[in-house]
Design a protein around this motif. Structure first.
Motif, PDB file in Angstrom:
ATOM      1  N   LEU A  91       0.814  -1.210   0.000  1.00  0.00           N
ATOM      2  CA  LEU A  91       0.000   0.000   0.000  1.00  0.00           C
ATOM      3  C   LEU A  91       0.849   1.262   0.000  1.00  0.00           C
ATOM      4  CD1 LEU A  91      -2.865  -0.915   2.508  1.00  0.00           C
ATOM      5  CD2 LEU A  91      -3.021  -0.730   0.016  1.00  0.00           C
ATOM      6  N   ASP A  92       2.022   1.208   0.626  1.00  0.00           N
ATOM      7  CA  ASP A  92       2.903   2.376   0.652  1.00  0.00           C
ATOM      8  C   ASP A  92       3.601   2.607  -0.676  1.00  0.00           C
ATOM      9  OD1 ASP A  92       2.436   3.148   3.314  1.00  0.00           O
ATOM     10  OD2 ASP A  92       3.855   1.650   4.063  1.00  0.00           O
ATOM     11  N   ARG A  93       3.491   1.669  -1.609  1.00  0.00           N
ATOM     12  CA  ARG A  93       4.245   1.740  -2.862  1.00  0.00           C
ATOM     13  C   ARG A  93       3.376   1.666  -4.114  1.00  0.00           C
ATOM     14  NH1 ARG A  93       6.897  -0.145   1.214  1.00  0.00           N
ATOM     15  NH2 ARG A  93       9.141   0.212   1.418  1.00  0.00           N
ATOM     16  N   MET A  94       2.139   1.171  -3.977  1.00  0.00           N
ATOM     17  CA  MET A  94       1.288   0.981  -5.142  1.00  0.00           C
ATOM     18  C   MET A  94      -0.105   1.524  -4.868  1.00  0.00           C
ATOM     19  SD  MET A  94       2.337  -2.935  -6.161  1.00  0.00           S
ATOM     20  CE  MET A  94       1.165  -2.984  -7.520  1.00  0.00           C
ATOM     21  N   TRP A  95      -0.868   1.652  -5.919  1.00  0.00           N
ATOM     22  CA  TRP A  95      -2.259   2.108  -5.843  1.00  0.00           C
ATOM     23  C   TRP A  95      -3.081   1.068  -5.094  1.00  0.00           C
ATOM     24  CZ3 TRP A  95      -6.441   0.992  -9.754  1.00  0.00           C
ATOM     25  CH2 TRP A  95      -7.546   1.850  -9.597  1.00  0.00           C
ATOM     26  N   ALA A  96      -3.721   1.461  -4.024  1.00  0.00           N
ATOM     27  CA  ALA A  96      -4.383   0.522  -3.114  1.00  0.00           C
ATOM     28  C   ALA A  96      -5.443  -0.363  -3.775  1.00  0.00           C
ATOM     29  CB  ALA A  96      -4.993   1.286  -1.934  1.00  0.00           C
ATOM     30  N   PRO A  97      -6.350   0.159  -4.610  1.00  0.00           N
ATOM     31  CA  PRO A  97      -7.333  -0.734  -5.251  1.00  0.00           C
ATOM     32  C   PRO A  97      -6.677  -1.844  -6.065  1.00  0.00           C
ATOM     33  CG  PRO A  97      -8.042   1.536  -5.455  1.00  0.00           C
ATOM     34  CD  PRO A  97      -6.643   1.576  -4.919  1.00  0.00           C
ATOM     35  N   GLY A  98      -5.586  -1.501  -6.766  1.00  0.00           N
ATOM     36  CA  GLY A  98      -4.879  -2.521  -7.537  1.00  0.00           C
ATOM     37  C   GLY A  98      -4.242  -3.571  -6.651  1.00  0.00           C
ATOM     38  N   VAL A  99      -3.723  -3.141  -5.497  1.00  0.00           N
ATOM     39  CA  VAL A  99      -3.130  -4.077  -4.537  1.00  0.00           C
ATOM     40  C   VAL A  99      -4.170  -5.096  -4.081  1.00  0.00           C
ATOM     41  CG1 VAL A  99      -2.160  -4.293  -2.215  1.00  0.00           C
ATOM     42  CG2 VAL A  99      -1.352  -2.479  -3.740  1.00  0.00           C
ATOM     43  N   VAL A 100      -5.352  -4.607  -3.726  1.00  0.00           N
ATOM     44  CA  VAL A 100      -6.410  -5.504  -3.249  1.00  0.00           C
ATOM     45  C   VAL A 100      -6.780  -6.517  -4.331  1.00  0.00           C
ATOM     46  CG1 VAL A 100      -8.784  -5.643  -2.425  1.00  0.00           C
ATOM     47  CG2 VAL A 100      -7.320  -3.765  -1.671  1.00  0.00           C
ATOM     48  N   PHE A 101      -6.966  -6.045  -5.554  1.00  0.00           N
ATOM     49  CA  PHE A 101      -7.374  -6.940  -6.636  1.00  0.00           C
ATOM     50  C   PHE A 101      -6.335  -8.037  -6.866  1.00  0.00           C
ATOM     51  CE2 PHE A 101      -7.608  -8.172 -11.131  1.00  0.00           C
ATOM     52  CZ  PHE A 101      -8.944  -8.563 -11.205  1.00  0.00           C
ATOM     53  N   LEU A 102      -5.078  -7.658  -6.934  1.00  0.00           N
ATOM     54  CA  LEU A 102      -4.017  -8.640  -7.208  1.00  0.00           C
ATOM     55  C   LEU A 102      -3.896  -9.663  -6.075  1.00  0.00           C
ATOM     56  CD1 LEU A 102      -1.215  -6.356  -8.689  1.00  0.00           C
ATOM     57  CD2 LEU A 102      -2.700  -7.945  -9.925  1.00  0.00           C
ATOM     58  N   LEU A 103      -4.033  -9.197  -4.829  1.00  0.00           N
ATOM     59  CA  LEU A 103      -3.880 -10.102  -3.692  1.00  0.00           C
ATOM     60  C   LEU A 103      -5.090 -11.005  -3.494  1.00  0.00           C
ATOM     61  CD1 LEU A 103      -2.089  -7.808  -1.065  1.00  0.00           C
ATOM     62  CD2 LEU A 103      -1.085  -9.554  -2.557  1.00  0.00           C
ATOM     63  N   MET A 104      -6.204 -10.686  -4.135  1.00  0.00           N
ATOM     64  CA  MET A 104      -7.391 -11.526  -4.027  1.00  0.00           C
ATOM     65  C   MET A 104      -7.386 -12.673  -5.045  1.00  0.00           C
ATOM     66  SD  MET A 104      -9.472 -10.810  -1.593  1.00  0.00           S
ATOM     67  CE  MET A 104      -9.647  -9.519  -0.357  1.00  0.00           C
ATOM     68  N   ILE A 105      -6.538 -12.601  -6.048  1.00  0.00           N
ATOM     69  CA  ILE A 105      -6.520 -13.645  -7.073  1.00  0.00           C
ATOM     70  C   ILE A 105      -6.201 -15.029  -6.494  1.00  0.00           C
ATOM     71  CG2 ILE A 105      -5.308 -14.463  -9.146  1.00  0.00           C
ATOM     72  CD1 ILE A 105      -5.113 -11.539 -10.041  1.00  0.00           C
ATOM     73  N   PRO A 106      -5.177 -15.190  -5.634  1.00  0.00           N
ATOM     74  CA  PRO A 106      -4.927 -16.515  -5.048  1.00  0.00           C
ATOM     75  C   PRO A 106      -6.112 -17.038  -4.236  1.00  0.00           C
ATOM     76  CG  PRO A 106      -3.037 -15.077  -4.715  1.00  0.00           C
ATOM     77  CD  PRO A 106      -4.142 -14.222  -5.230  1.00  0.00           C
ATOM     78  N   THR A 107      -6.858 -16.127  -3.626  1.00  0.00           N
ATOM     79  CA  THR A 107      -8.018 -16.538  -2.837  1.00  0.00           C
ATOM     80  C   THR A 107      -9.115 -17.103  -3.721  1.00  0.00           C
ATOM     81  OG1 THR A 107      -7.493 -14.789  -1.279  1.00  0.00           O
ATOM     82  CG2 THR A 107      -9.674 -15.774  -1.101  1.00  0.00           C
ATOM     83  N   MET A 108      -9.359 -16.468  -4.862  1.00  0.00           N
ATOM     84  CA  MET A 108     -10.360 -16.985  -5.798  1.00  0.00           C
ATOM     85  C   MET A 108      -9.999 -18.408  -6.224  1.00  0.00           C
ATOM     86  SD  MET A 108     -11.039 -13.752  -8.328  1.00  0.00           S
ATOM     87  CE  MET A 108      -9.905 -12.425  -7.961  1.00  0.00           C
ATOM     88  N   PRO A 166      -8.095  16.456  -7.557  1.00  0.00           N
ATOM     89  CA  PRO A 166      -7.517  15.259  -8.180  1.00  0.00           C
ATOM     90  C   PRO A 166      -6.007  15.283  -8.034  1.00  0.00           C
ATOM     91  CG  PRO A 166      -9.107  16.313  -9.631  1.00  0.00           C
ATOM     92  CD  PRO A 166      -8.865  17.262  -8.497  1.00  0.00           C
ATOM     93  N   LYS A 167      -5.421  14.136  -7.829  1.00  0.00           N
ATOM     94  CA  LYS A 167      -3.972  14.035  -7.663  1.00  0.00           C
ATOM     95  C   LYS A 167      -3.360  13.558  -8.961  1.00  0.00           C
ATOM     96  CE  LYS A 167      -2.179  12.946  -3.815  1.00  0.00           C
ATOM     97  NZ  LYS A 167      -1.722  12.267  -2.589  1.00  0.00           N
ATOM     98  N   ALA A 168      -2.384  14.267  -9.450  1.00  0.00           N
ATOM     99  CA  ALA A 168      -1.757  13.899 -10.712  1.00  0.00           C
ATOM    100  C   ALA A 168      -0.812  12.735 -10.510  1.00  0.00           C
ATOM    101  CB  ALA A 168      -0.989  15.099 -11.270  1.00  0.00           C
ATOM    102  N   GLY A 169      -0.491  12.067 -11.636  1.00  0.00           N
ATOM    103  CA  GLY A 169       0.483  10.983 -11.560  1.00  0.00           C
ATOM    104  C   GLY A 169      -0.151   9.644 -11.837  1.00  0.00           C
ATOM    105  N   SER A 170       0.688   8.642 -11.931  1.00  0.00           N
ATOM    106  CA  SER A 170       0.223   7.292 -12.212  1.00  0.00           C
ATOM    107  C   SER A 170      -0.623   6.754 -11.080  1.00  0.00           C
ATOM    108  CB  SER A 170       1.433   6.373 -12.419  1.00  0.00           C
ATOM    109  OG  SER A 170       1.039   5.024 -12.449  1.00  0.00           O
ATOM    110  N   ALA A 171      -1.687   6.049 -11.402  1.00  0.00           N
ATOM    111  CA  ALA A 171      -2.526   5.450 -10.362  1.00  0.00           C
ATOM    112  C   ALA A 171      -1.839   4.289  -9.686  1.00  0.00           C
ATOM    113  CB  ALA A 171      -3.840   4.989 -10.978  1.00  0.00           C
ATOM    114  N   TRP A 172      -0.982   3.565 -10.416  1.00  0.00           N
ATOM    115  CA  TRP A 172      -0.377   2.348  -9.840  1.00  0.00           C
ATOM    116  C   TRP A 172       0.867   2.640  -9.031  1.00  0.00           C
ATOM    117  CZ3 TRP A 172      -2.138  -2.646  -9.828  1.00  0.00           C
ATOM    118  CH2 TRP A 172      -3.306  -2.863 -10.544  1.00  0.00           C
ATOM    119  N   GLY A 173       1.660   3.581  -9.446  1.00  0.00           N
ATOM    120  CA  GLY A 173       2.876   3.903  -8.697  1.00  0.00           C
ATOM    121  C   GLY A 173       2.606   5.010  -7.716  1.00  0.00           C
ATOM    122  N   VAL A 174       3.020   4.858  -6.464  1.00  0.00           N
ATOM    123  CA  VAL A 174       2.791   5.858  -5.433  1.00  0.00           C
ATOM    124  C   VAL A 174       4.119   6.256  -4.838  1.00  0.00           C
ATOM    125  CG1 VAL A 174       1.661   6.392  -3.263  1.00  0.00           C
ATOM    126  CG2 VAL A 174       0.537   4.887  -4.899  1.00  0.00           C
TER     127      VAL A 174
END
Length: 428
Positions: A281-298, A414-422
């Motif tokens: 979460l300190d390094r990436m866009w939080a919604p993307g983090v949640v989605f990626l980490l839920m894949i093994p659970t599915m 709105p905050k400028a910049g990439s959504a995935w990189g924080v």
């Protein structure tokens, strides 16, 4: 090394929050219910689903009082709320030992437990943590929220062995004693209202407690309703299986003692899931983090639908499901702070928690009733995988984090910049 000084200053707060969240209302109820179900059904002749209604009472009750607890925390401070609730909850646990067979009294006691323990919900503890951490906020949340995994595994085994030795009634008393003897003194000595959360002149760079949206402004945003719906679905899916693990494992051919040991890996999964989530979460866009980490659970739910007979495989599957639960709480607190700011953090968190609590409240009962009707978890586990996909996918529509100005409360830019990189600066 920027940001690590926050841990040097705030380690006592992290310790208190870790213990407080780990022994809080929802954690203790959630992780002990599966242990008590066999004894309660045998003693009183109740069905599994009747006992599981108690979880629904706790979580739905939490959803009702959550916004009020959040508002109270914003008004009088987290420490006062936490101390009063820890004392009340410890005493309320002991009341469960007095039941003589009335399911109505059983439900009423859990209602009392909910009212007394509502101040131990994560919203109380995370308010102070978020106010005291900026650059390492995600990791700080991940560390303190591993309390549910650490104490979830511990309290499950503790309840089982105490119940085996002296019976379920005294086991309830011992759970209350645990809260009063462990949580209360740690809260009293270490959980302090952070100075920088109360005094704007003492703020670390980037921490502005008055910046952000008020509850009314938050309710008018698209992000509020996306988060509410997403976490309702995620908690419905993931919370459904947790208190039913022992029953699921025993129907798969494991004896109860083995099932309890396997189920304890759920808590270990939470610990790992929260640390990984906090780091990301300190390094990436939080919604993307949640989605990626839920894949093994599915994938795990699909595998479980086919059945499991090996102890190591069962432990791995339970661990992976637990890691998903670790993602939930960590991400919810972080997302609220990033999309709504700190102006009314507790009230907004408590309101979004309504959706989370409704899902977590209906999940266990849905699992129990479905099994009672079909005598199989097969179809339900496939459906659960689909719900996880939809719930986590919804978060991807949130967009970039807004920027809040303390001089203009209620205004988001709105905050400028990439959504995935924080970057570190964006996290401040």
């Amino acid at each position: 090394m920027a940001g690590w000084g926050e841990f040097k200053r705030g380690w006592r707060l992290i310790l208190a929050a870790t213990v407080g969240i780990g022994t809080g209302l929802t954690t203790m109820v959630f992780y002990t219910m599966g242990v008590f179900v066999p004894s309660l059904t045998k003693t009183f002749g109740w069905s599994d689903s009747q006992v599981m209604v108690a979880i629904t009472i706790v979580l739905l009750g939490s959803s009702v009082v959550g916004p009020y607890v959040g508002a109270l925390t914003d008004r009088i401070g987290a420490r006062r709320v936490a101390l009063g609730s820890v004392i009340g909850m410890g005493c309320a646990w002991a009341l469960l030992a007095l039941n003589t067979g009335s399911i109505a009294i059983f439900y009423a006691t859990f209602t009392i437990l909910t009212l007394c323990g509502a101040g131990t919900l994560p919203v109380t503890w995370t308010k102070s943590v978020i106010a005291n951490f900026s650059e390492r906020r995600g990791l700080a949340l991940g560390i303190c929220l591993i309390g549910t995994g650490l104490f979830g595994a511990l309290i499950k085994l503790y309840a089982f062995y105490v119940m085996s030795a002296i019976g379920w009634r005294l086991a309830y008393v011992c759970i209350g004693a645990f809260v009063l003897c462990v949580t209360l003194p740690i809260t009293f000595f270490f959980f302090r209202e952070p100075r920088r959360a109360l005094d704007t002149s003492a703020q670390a760079p980037g921490i502005a407690p008055e910046a952000g949206l008020g509850l009314r402004e938050a309710l008018r945003t698209r992000a509020f309703w996306i988060l509410s719906a997403s976490f309702f679905l995620l908690s419905l899916a993931i919370s459904g299986i947790a208190p039913n693990l022992e029953r699921f494992l025993t129907t798969s051919g494991f004896d109860l003692a083995t099932a309890v040991r396997i189920a304890a890996w759920y808590g270990i999964g939470i610990v790992v899931g929260r640390l990984i989530t906090g780091f990301c979460l300190d390094r990436m866009w939080a919604p993307g983090v949640v989605f990626l980490l839920m894949i093994p659970t599915m994938i795990t739910f699909i595998v479980l639908a086919g059945g499991v007979s090996s102890v190591p495989v069962a432990m791995l599957m339970v661990f992976l499901v637990g890691s998903a639960s670790g993602v939930e709480y960590d991400a919810l607190a972080y997302l609220v702070s990033r999309y709504f700011g700190m102006r009314a953090y507790s009230a907004v968190y408590g309101s979004i928690f309504i959706g989370f609590a409704f899902g977590a409240g209906f999940g266990p009962v849905t699992f129990s009733k479905t099994f009672a009707l079909t005598h199989s978890y097969h179809t339900l586990l496939f459906a659960t995988a689909a719900v996880v996909l939809v719930g986590s996918g919804m978060l991807l529509t949130l967009g970039r984090y807004p920027r809040f100005d303390a001089a203009r409360p209620g205004v988001a830019h709105p905050k400028a910049g990439s959504a995935w990189g924080v970057s570190s600066q964006e996290n401040a």
